[in-house]
Design a protein around this motif. Structure first.
Motif, PDB file in Angstrom:
ATOM      1  N   ASN A  92       0.870  -1.183   0.000  1.00 54.22           N
ATOM      2  CA  ASN A  92       0.000   0.000   0.000  1.00 54.22           C
ATOM      3  C   ASN A  92       0.900   1.225   0.000  1.00 54.22           C
ATOM      4  N   LYS A 130       0.080   4.238  -0.332  1.00 55.66           N
ATOM      5  CA  LYS A 130      -0.592   5.417   0.235  1.00 55.66           C
ATOM      6  C   LYS A 130      -0.348   6.628  -0.666  1.00 55.66           C
ATOM      7  N   HIS A 142      -9.487   0.755   4.723  1.00 57.99           N
ATOM      8  CA  HIS A 142      -8.237   0.993   5.438  1.00 57.99           C
ATOM      9  C   HIS A 142      -8.517   1.934   6.607  1.00 57.99           C
ATOM     10  N   GLU A 202      -7.003   4.367   7.748  1.00 57.83           N
ATOM     11  CA  GLU A 202      -6.820   5.806   7.472  1.00 57.83           C
ATOM     12  C   GLU A 202      -8.056   6.373   6.777  1.00 57.83           C
ATOM     13  N   GLU A 245      -5.701  -5.524  10.252  1.00 53.96           N
ATOM     14  CA  GLU A 245      -4.709  -4.492  10.526  1.00 53.96           C
ATOM     15  C   GLU A 245      -5.040  -3.799  11.843  1.00 53.96           C
ATOM     16  N   ALA A 279      -0.859  -0.809  15.230  1.00 53.81           N
ATOM     17  CA  ALA A 279       0.379  -1.336  14.639  1.00 53.81           C
ATOM     18  C   ALA A 279       0.695  -0.694  13.296  1.00 53.81           C
ATOM     19  N   ILE A 280      -0.203   0.150  12.783  1.00 50.90           N
ATOM     20  CA  ILE A 280       0.007   0.698  11.430  1.00 50.90           C
ATOM     21  C   ILE A 280       0.918   1.915  11.486  1.00 50.90           C
ATOM     22  N   GLY A 281       2.058   1.795  10.845  1.00 50.64           N
ATOM     23  CA  GLY A 281       2.997   2.909  10.746  1.00 50.64           C
ATOM     24  C   GLY A 281       3.654   3.280  12.063  1.00 50.64           C
ATOM     25  N   GLY A 297      -1.575  -6.871   8.497  1.00 58.00           N
ATOM     26  CA  GLY A 297      -0.917  -5.590   8.215  1.00 58.00           C
ATOM     27  C   GLY A 297      -0.660  -4.820   9.484  1.00 58.00           C
ATOM     28  N   GLY A 298       0.489  -4.163   9.523  1.00 57.03           N
ATOM     29  CA  GLY A 298       0.846  -3.349  10.685  1.00 57.03           C
ATOM     30  C   GLY A 298       2.308  -3.526  11.003  1.00 57.03           C
ATOM     31  N   SER A 299       3.134  -2.592  10.457  1.00 55.07           N
ATOM     32  CA  SER A 299       4.593  -2.613  10.708  1.00 55.07           C
ATOM     33  C   SER A 299       5.229  -3.964  10.368  1.00 55.07           C
ATOM     34  N   CYS A 300       4.739  -4.577   9.327  1.00 58.43           N
ATOM     35  CA  CYS A 300       5.336  -5.831   8.858  1.00 58.43           C
ATOM     36  C   CYS A 300       6.623  -5.495   8.102  1.00 58.43           C
ATOM     37  N   LEU A 326      -0.336  -7.074   4.244  1.00 57.02           N
ATOM     38  CA  LEU A 326      -0.598  -5.775   3.611  1.00 57.02           C
ATOM     39  C   LEU A 326       0.462  -4.843   4.190  1.00 57.02           C
ATOM     40  N   ILE A 327       1.301  -4.333   3.311  1.00 58.13           N
ATOM     41  CA  ILE A 327       2.540  -3.691   3.738  1.00 58.13           C
ATOM     42  C   ILE A 327       2.500  -2.213   3.379  1.00 58.13           C
ATOM     43  N   GLY A 349       4.812   1.028   4.960  1.00 60.96           N
ATOM     44  CA  GLY A 349       6.154   1.608   4.868  1.00 60.96           C
ATOM     45  C   GLY A 349       7.153   0.749   4.114  1.00 60.96           C
TER      46      GLY A 349
HETATM   47  C1  PEP Z   1      -0.909  -0.115   6.095  1.00 60.25           C
HETATM   48  O1  PEP Z   1      -1.026   1.085   6.003  1.00 60.25           O
HETATM   49  O2  PEP Z   1      -1.753  -0.863   5.584  1.00 60.25           O
HETATM   50  C2  PEP Z   1       0.230  -0.648   6.844  1.00 60.25           C
HETATM   51  C3  PEP Z   1       0.195  -1.891   7.230  1.00 60.25           C
HETATM   52  O3  PEP Z   1       1.251   0.236   7.106  1.00 60.25           O
HETATM   53  P1  PEP Z   1       2.665  -0.114   7.795  1.00 60.25           P
HETATM   54  O4  PEP Z   1       3.163  -1.373   7.167  1.00 60.25           O
HETATM   55  O5  PEP Z   1       3.531   1.059   7.469  1.00 60.25           O
HETATM   56  O6  PEP Z   1       2.404  -0.266   9.249  1.00 60.25           O
END
Ligand code: PEP
Length: 254
Positions: free
Chosen positions: A9, A11, A98, A100, A170, A174-176, A214-217, A235-236, A238
């Motif tokens: 992703n 973004k 998502h 966001e 997600e 944990a996201i970003g 997803g979440g800081s993977c 779901l990735i 950064g």
């Molecule tokens: C995302 O925005 O879907 C996400 C998982 O972001 P991040 O990997 O940066 O945490």
């Protein structure tokens, strides 16, 4: 055997030239390094999509996706993009729900149900995101939140349409943030999601649905997360902006 997917992703990052350059790096690495049946999905900004679809021709392990779609078929919605338009450039996926979009654009489960319908009606596959906030987890509401996101967002679908979904768990905390859910925390929720699907649509459907985490993977934590029985990829955010990291995460399924 469920389809294993690693979706990036992007973004609202990368101008047109930067996006094309990153995509070329990723596809070249995939050609040389990916030996399994896993699929990469790049969810770029709308601006890049049509060109990336052209660049992806000949790479059968790479698909393109959008990050949103409007819920209406067409009309006076200045600045919006329809599912039909996304389909017409050759993309295959659309991220919906998502956190966001839920947070900054007030997208509710009811709205997301409409978006899911229109995206499916155009032959696109939703990557439907669900997940709890930190406050909800701390209040021990995470299972109830996930259940309501499923019930209100996608459980209105008939079995045929539901089977076309990809789900993404997600956790918002944990996201970003650099904080990843532990593999045990993630597996617990993924198993819960699969059990809810099983109760609604039956075991066979539940066993067939790809559920991403997803979440800081990142390349370090992906092997342990993806080794969990109910986690079918990621779901990735950064890390999808760095070709090396993204392809390393993808190669976990080699
Ligand atoms: C995302 O925005 O879907 C996400 C998982 O972001 P991040 O990997 O940066 O945490």
């Amino acid at each position: 055997m469920r389809t294993k997917i690693v979706a990036g992703n992007w973004k609202m990052n990368l101008d047109y030239q930067e996006g094309l350059a990153l995509f070329s790096e990723i596809t070249n690495m995939i050609k040389d390094e990916i030996t399994g049946k896993q699929e990469a999905v790049i969810c770029s900004p709308f601006i890049h999509l049509s060109s990336l679809v052209q660049l992806a021709k000949g790479y059968n392990k790479v698909s393109l996706g959008a990050q949103n779609a409007h819920q209406a078929e067409a009309g006076a919605y200045t600045g919006e993009i329809s599912a039909k338009m996304i389909k017409s450039v050759g993309a295959q996926y659309v991220i919906l729900g998502h956190s966001e979009r839920r947070q900054y654009f007030a997208e509710t489960n009811a709205l997301l149900a409409k978006k899911t319908d229109i995206v499916l009606s155009h032959g696109l596959k939703p990557i439907f995101c669900i997940g709890e906030t930190l406050a909800e987890r701390e209040a021990n509401q995470h299972f109830a939140i996930i259940k309501s996101q499923l019930e209100e967002g996608v459980f209105h679908l008939g079995v045929e349409d539901f089977s076309k979904l990809v789900l993404a768990y997600e956790p918002v905390w944990a996201i970003g943030t650099g904080v990843t859910a532990s593999s045990a925390q993630a597996q617990e929720i993924h198993a819960f999601i699969r059990a809810e699907i099983s109760a609604k649509y039956g075991k066979e459907v539940a066993e067939g649905i790809t559920i991403l985490y997803g979440g800081s993977c990142n390349p370090k934590n992906a092997p342990e997360l993806f080794a969990q029985p109910d986690i079918d990829g990621g779901l990735i955010g950064g890390a999808s902006l760095k070709s090396r990291d993204f392809v390393d995460i993808l190669s976990v399924f080699n």
